[in-house]
Design a protein around this motif. Structure first.
Motif, short mmCIF file in Angstrom:
data_model
loop_
_atom_site.label_atom_id
_atom_site.label_comp_id
_atom_site.label_asym_id
_atom_site.label_seq_id
_atom_site.Cartn_x
_atom_site.Cartn_y
_atom_site.Cartn_z
N GLY A 107 0.82 -1.21 0.00
CA GLY A 107 0.00 0.00 0.00
C GLY A 107 0.84 1.25 0.00
N GLN A 108 1.92 1.25 0.78
CA GLN A 108 2.81 2.41 0.85
C GLN A 108 3.48 2.68 -0.49
N VAL A 109 3.89 1.60 -1.17
CA VAL A 109 4.53 1.77 -2.47
C VAL A 109 3.55 2.38 -3.47
N HIS A 110 2.35 1.83 -3.54
CA HIS A 110 1.36 2.35 -4.49
C HIS A 110 0.97 3.79 -4.15
N LEU A 111 0.93 4.12 -2.85
CA LEU A 111 0.61 5.49 -2.45
C LEU A 111 1.72 6.44 -2.89
N LYS A 114 1.38 7.30 -6.32
CA LYS A 114 0.08 7.92 -6.61
C LYS A 114 -0.88 6.97 -7.32
N GLU A 115 -0.72 5.70 -7.04
CA GLU A 115 -1.65 4.67 -7.54
C GLU A 115 -2.63 4.37 -6.41
N HIS A 116 -3.55 5.32 -6.22
CA HIS A 116 -4.35 5.33 -5.01
C HIS A 116 -5.31 4.15 -4.88
N GLU A 117 -5.89 3.71 -5.96
CA GLU A 117 -6.84 2.61 -5.87
C GLU A 117 -6.14 1.32 -5.42
N GLN A 118 -4.95 1.08 -5.95
CA GLN A 118 -4.19 -0.10 -5.52
C GLN A 118 -3.76 0.05 -4.07
N ALA A 119 -3.37 1.27 -3.68
CA ALA A 119 -2.93 1.51 -2.30
C ALA A 119 -4.06 1.21 -1.31
N VAL A 120 -5.25 1.73 -1.60
CA VAL A 120 -6.34 1.55 -0.65
C VAL A 120 -6.74 0.07 -0.55
N ALA A 121 -6.61 -0.67 -1.64
CA ALA A 121 -6.94 -2.09 -1.61
C ALA A 121 -6.01 -2.85 -0.66
N TRP A 122 -4.71 -2.54 -0.71
CA TRP A 122 -3.76 -3.22 0.16
C TRP A 122 -3.90 -2.75 1.61
N PHE A 138 -5.95 3.24 6.08
CA PHE A 138 -7.20 3.05 5.35
C PHE A 138 -8.18 4.16 5.73
N GLY A 139 -8.19 4.53 7.02
CA GLY A 139 -9.04 5.63 7.45
C GLY A 139 -8.67 6.94 6.77
N VAL A 140 -7.37 7.18 6.61
CA VAL A 140 -6.91 8.40 5.93
C VAL A 140 -7.41 8.42 4.49
N CYS A 141 -7.34 7.27 3.82
CA CYS A 141 -7.83 7.19 2.44
C CYS A 141 -9.32 7.54 2.37
N LEU A 142 -10.10 7.02 3.31
CA LEU A 142 -11.53 7.32 3.35
C LEU A 142 -11.77 8.79 3.69
N ASP A 143 -10.96 9.32 4.57
CA ASP A 143 -11.11 10.71 5.02
C ASP A 143 -10.77 11.70 3.90
N GLN A 146 -8.81 9.24 -1.18
CA GLN A 146 -7.69 8.75 -1.97
C GLN A 146 -7.99 7.31 -2.42
N GLY A 147 -8.32 7.15 -3.68
CA GLY A 147 -8.58 5.82 -4.21
C GLY A 147 -9.92 5.24 -3.84
N VAL A 148 -10.72 6.04 -3.14
CA VAL A 148 -12.04 5.60 -2.69
C VAL A 148 -12.88 6.84 -2.43
N ALA A 149 -14.20 6.71 -2.48
CA ALA A 149 -15.07 7.87 -2.22
C ALA A 149 -14.91 8.34 -0.78
N VAL A 150 -14.98 9.64 -0.57
CA VAL A 150 -14.91 10.20 0.78
C VAL A 150 -16.05 9.65 1.62
N ASP A 151 -15.69 9.16 2.81
CA ASP A 151 -16.69 8.62 3.73
C ASP A 151 -16.22 8.93 5.15
N TYR A 152 -16.62 10.09 5.65
CA TYR A 152 -16.13 10.52 6.97
C TYR A 152 -16.55 9.59 8.11
N PRO A 153 -17.82 9.13 8.16
CA PRO A 153 -18.19 8.21 9.25
C PRO A 153 -17.37 6.91 9.23
#
Length: 220
Positions: A107-111, A114-122, A138-143, A146-153
């Motif tokens: 995940g760190q490598v993909h991040l 800037k390959e965000h979708e792969q990063a969030v999957a790992w 993973f929470g940061v990606c959601l917040d 990055q690679g996923v739709a924003v979902d604050y909750p």
């Protein structure tokens, strides 16, 4: 060498079931104990600890060759290269055998690339395995979306899980969410509870913030 290998693997607490709590977090432990030649041979033989260790080492070497100084915080930032691809392949094999730290490294490598979708999957894979740092990432990606739709909750929930598992930065982030009401019901009391949790978990910034509240004689 055989005795050294046995001792190193024993100290690593290798667990075939994929429990991250008994896996080696520091990828350098194995190659420092056994030397690179032995670790490379173990990785080729399919040992997941060695695949994680040697794959990480190859990525650091690739970054250094690419002018990034082998900085572990920017693992993979040099981009793709034959050496880096070899390292990624080993990390993927290790993660495929249940090594959660290999998953977060991927995940760190993909991040970094800037390959965000792969990063969030790992990150999600490692988070679901229970690794606190991965829960936070993973929470940061959601917040941040990055690679996923924003979902604050959902981000707040992963920060909560990570904080309960001992991640100080996650507790500090959750503190700020309670202060602003981002993804949670705004609550000064809960914010202060999270701040205290972050300090208890050793997050230095929160220690200073908590000390400031105590010095000001504010409730905490």
């Amino acid at each position: 060498r055989a005795a050294s290998a046995a001792a190193a693997l024993a100290s690593s607490n290798v667990n075939s079931l994929g429990d991250w709590t008994t896996q080696t977090a520091d990828p350098g432990d194995l190659w420092r104990a056994l030397g690179p030649e032995v670790v490379e041979l173990m990785a080729a033989a399919g040992d997941r600890e060695a695949q994680y260790s040697w794959g990480y080492r190859l990525l650091l070497d690739a970054d250094e060759a690419g002018g990034f100084g082998g900085d572990a915080d920017a693992l993979g930032a040099s981009g793709r290269s034959p050496l880096g691809d070899e390292g990624m392949a080993l990390l993927e094999k290790s993660a495929g055998q249940g090594h959660a730290h290999a998953s977060i490294a991927l995940g760190q490598v993909h991040l970094a690339r800037k390959e965000h979708e792969q990063a969030v999957a790992w990150f999600r894979k490692a988070a679901e395995a229970g690794l606190p740092t991965a829960m936070f990432n993973f929470g940061v990606c959601l917040d941040m979306g990055q690679g996923v739709a924003v979902d604050y909750p959902a981000a707040a929930e992963w920060f909560r899980r990570a904080a309960e598992a001992g991640d100080g930065m996650a507790a500090d982030t959750l503190c700020h969410m309670y202060k602003t009401g981002r993804g949670v019901t705004r609550s000064k009391r809960r914010a202060m509870q999270c701040l205290r949790k972050a300090a208890e978990n050793g997050y230095v910034t929160s220690c200073y913030s908590l000390a400031g509240h105590i010095y000001a004689d504010e409730p905490y």
